[in-house]
Design an enzyme around this catalytic site. Sequence first.
Site, PDB file in Angstrom:
ATOM      1  N   PRO A  14      61.732  29.970  57.842  1.00  0.00           N
ATOM      2  CA  PRO A  14      62.414  31.231  58.095  1.00  0.00           C
ATOM      3  C   PRO A  14      61.701  32.460  57.534  1.00  0.00           C
ATOM      4  CG  PRO A  14      63.604  29.920  56.475  1.00  0.00           C
ATOM      5  CD  PRO A  14      62.551  29.031  57.076  1.00  0.00           C
ATOM      6  N   ASN A  15      61.760  33.512  58.307  1.00  0.00           N
ATOM      7  CA  ASN A  15      61.231  34.837  57.957  1.00  0.00           C
ATOM      8  C   ASN A  15      59.707  34.941  57.967  1.00  0.00           C
ATOM      9  OD1 ASN A  15      63.848  36.071  57.481  1.00  0.00           O
ATOM     10  ND2 ASN A  15      63.956  34.753  55.687  1.00  0.00           N
TER      11      ASN A  15
ATOM     12  N   ARG B  94      57.437  42.147  56.355  1.00  0.00           N
ATOM     13  CA  ARG B  94      58.241  41.873  55.162  1.00  0.00           C
ATOM     14  C   ARG B  94      57.402  41.982  53.879  1.00  0.00           C
ATOM     15  NH1 ARG B  94      58.889  35.300  54.266  1.00  0.00           N
ATOM     16  NH2 ARG B  94      60.384  35.965  52.705  1.00  0.00           N
TER      17      ARG B  94
ATOM     18  N   TYR C 138      53.409  39.413  50.360  1.00  0.00           N
ATOM     19  CA  TYR C 138      52.833  38.538  51.393  1.00  0.00           C
ATOM     20  C   TYR C 138      51.618  39.131  52.098  1.00  0.00           C
ATOM     21  CZ  TYR C 138      57.227  36.115  50.583  1.00  0.00           C
ATOM     22  OH  TYR C 138      58.273  35.448  49.987  1.00  0.00           O
TER      23      TYR C 138
ATOM     24  N   ASN D 210      55.010  25.370  55.737  1.00  0.00           N
ATOM     25  CA  ASN D 210      55.557  26.342  54.799  1.00  0.00           C
ATOM     26  C   ASN D 210      57.038  26.427  55.132  1.00  0.00           C
ATOM     27  OD1 ASN D 210      56.397  28.480  53.263  1.00  0.00           O
ATOM     28  ND2 ASN D 210      54.685  29.834  53.788  1.00  0.00           N
TER      29      ASN D 210
ATOM     30  N   ALA E  26      62.030  29.741  52.500  1.00  0.00           N
ATOM     31  CA  ALA E  26      63.184  29.665  51.590  1.00  0.00           C
ATOM     32  C   ALA E  26      63.797  28.266  51.552  1.00  0.00           C
ATOM     33  CB  ALA E  26      64.230  30.693  51.998  1.00  0.00           C
TER      34      ALA E  26
ATOM     35  N   HIS F 192      63.298  25.604  48.690  1.00  0.00           N
ATOM     36  CA  HIS F 192      64.078  25.565  47.449  1.00  0.00           C
ATOM     37  C   HIS F 192      65.446  24.925  47.609  1.00  0.00           C
ATOM     38  CE1 HIS F 192      60.811  28.239  46.527  1.00  0.00           C
ATOM     39  NE2 HIS F 192      61.237  29.121  47.416  1.00  0.00           N
TER      40      HIS F 192
ATOM     41  N   ASP G 295      63.788  15.001  53.439  1.00  0.00           N
ATOM     42  CA  ASP G 295      63.995  13.639  53.931  1.00  0.00           C
ATOM     43  C   ASP G 295      63.232  13.395  55.230  1.00  0.00           C
ATOM     44  OD1 ASP G 295      65.584  13.026  51.791  1.00  0.00           O
ATOM     45  OD2 ASP G 295      67.487  13.064  52.869  1.00  0.00           O
TER      46      ASP G 295
ATOM     47  N   GLU H  26      51.958  21.249  51.872  1.00  0.00           N
ATOM     48  CA  GLU H  26      52.832  22.433  51.893  1.00  0.00           C
ATOM     49  C   GLU H  26      52.034  23.643  51.427  1.00  0.00           C
ATOM     50  OE1 GLU H  26      56.032  23.228  49.303  1.00  0.00           O
ATOM     51  OE2 GLU H  26      54.854  22.776  47.538  1.00  0.00           O
TER      52      GLU H  26
ATOM     53  N   HIS I 170      52.327  27.810  50.313  1.00  0.00           N
ATOM     54  CA  HIS I 170      53.103  29.017  49.996  1.00  0.00           C
ATOM     55  C   HIS I 170      52.130  30.161  49.817  1.00  0.00           C
ATOM     56  CE1 HIS I 170      56.811  26.900  49.811  1.00  0.00           C
ATOM     57  NE2 HIS I 170      56.222  25.969  49.083  1.00  0.00           N
ATOM     58  N   ILE I 171      52.396  31.221  50.535  1.00  0.00           N
ATOM     59  CA  ILE I 171      51.506  32.387  50.496  1.00  0.00           C
ATOM     60  C   ILE I 171      51.520  32.991  49.091  1.00  0.00           C
ATOM     61  CG2 ILE I 171      51.173  34.722  51.448  1.00  0.00           C
ATOM     62  CD1 ILE I 171      52.544  33.586  54.049  1.00  0.00           C
ATOM     63  N   SER I 172      52.709  33.131  48.537  1.00  0.00           N
ATOM     64  CA  SER I 172      52.849  33.693  47.188  1.00  0.00           C
ATOM     65  C   SER I 172      52.836  32.559  46.156  1.00  0.00           C
ATOM     66  CB  SER I 172      54.170  34.467  47.084  1.00  0.00           C
ATOM     67  OG  SER I 172      55.269  33.570  47.226  1.00  0.00           O
TER      68      SER I 172
ATOM     69  N   ARG J 182      57.407  33.667  40.280  1.00  0.00           N
ATOM     70  CA  ARG J 182      58.416  34.570  40.817  1.00  0.00           C
ATOM     71  C   ARG J 182      59.797  34.262  40.213  1.00  0.00           C
ATOM     72  NH1 ARG J 182      57.798  34.947  47.148  1.00  0.00           N
ATOM     73  NH2 ARG J 182      59.245  36.674  46.760  1.00  0.00           N
TER      74      ARG J 182
ATOM     75  N   ARG K 296      62.946  30.084  42.711  1.00  0.00           N
ATOM     76  CA  ARG K 296      61.805  29.630  43.519  1.00  0.00           C
ATOM     77  C   ARG K 296      61.028  28.505  42.830  1.00  0.00           C
ATOM     78  NH1 ARG K 296      61.704  33.518  47.738  1.00  0.00           N
ATOM     79  NH2 ARG K 296      62.463  35.480  46.890  1.00  0.00           N
TER      80      ARG K 296
HETATM   81  C1  DQA Z   1      57.166  31.468  50.629  1.00  0.00           C
HETATM   82  C2  DQA Z   1      57.861  31.515  49.268  1.00  0.00           C
HETATM   83  C3  DQA Z   1      59.366  31.310  49.414  1.00  0.00           C
HETATM   84  O1  DQA Z   1      59.985  31.359  48.150  1.00  0.00           O
HETATM   85  C4  DQA Z   1      59.962  32.405  50.278  1.00  0.00           C
HETATM   86  O2  DQA Z   1      61.337  32.173  50.468  1.00  0.00           O
HETATM   87  C5  DQA Z   1      59.240  32.560  51.567  1.00  0.00           C
HETATM   88  C6  DQA Z   1      57.789  32.454  51.595  1.00  0.00           C
HETATM   89  C7  DQA Z   1      55.664  31.778  50.525  1.00  0.00           C
HETATM   90  O3  DQA Z   1      54.956  31.479  51.477  1.00  0.00           O
HETATM   91  O4  DQA Z   1      55.219  32.343  49.535  1.00  0.00           O
HETATM   92  O5  DQA Z   1      59.851  32.891  52.583  1.00  0.00           O
HETATM   93  O6  DQA Z   1      57.277  30.155  51.135  1.00  0.00           O
END
Ligand code: DQA
Length: 161
Positions: free
Chosen positions: A9-10, A17, A22, A73, A76, A79, A86, A97, A99-101, A106, A110
């Site tokens: 998501p997002n 964003r 990011y 990725n 959210a 978490h 599963d 996996e 994660h950009i950040s 953080r 997270r």
């Molecule tokens: C994220 C980190 C997550 O905590 C956050 O909810 C995201 C992006 C990252 O790529 O850093 O949407 O997965």
Amino acid sequence: MKVVVIQGPNLNMLGVREQNIYGPMKLEQIHAQMKEFATQNNIEIEFFQSNLEGEIVDKVQECYGDADGIIINAAAYTHTSIAIRDAISAVSLPAIEVHISNIHRREEFRKENMIAPVCTSSVVGFGPFGYHLAMVGMLQIMSEMQAAKEMQKQQQEPAAK
Ligand code: DQA
């Protein structure tokens, strides 16, 4: 070899964003770079993004019998989602996996990560470049798996006369 890239998501909002976290790159640009690397290395690649947990679960399940590896990725859902965890566990494919950040630097919430324990490895905090690192990592995992398979085959074959 086929790799499926699953974006949670997002992530469709990248470039808009929280650019301070990011960066300015859009998801399409990240995918274009991954596609280029995949083509150069003879990898079939498929991209999928969803804001819905169940759709991500469905996509992970579809990878069974169709893909050789998953780059995910879960955003959210990382978490919170036992369902995605599963699903990854169920298909038992190599999964990386991304994660950009740097989620460890953080907010406290997270630091909870449902996904990492069922993944082969994690790439965290490199910005969009993390997706490239994941592709390189996937190539390495695949070549190690191939080498292990060949070794096993050799051991099973009767010794040459
Ligand atoms: C994220 C980190 C997550 O905590 C956050 O909810 C995201 C992006 C990252 O790529 O850093 O949407 O997965």
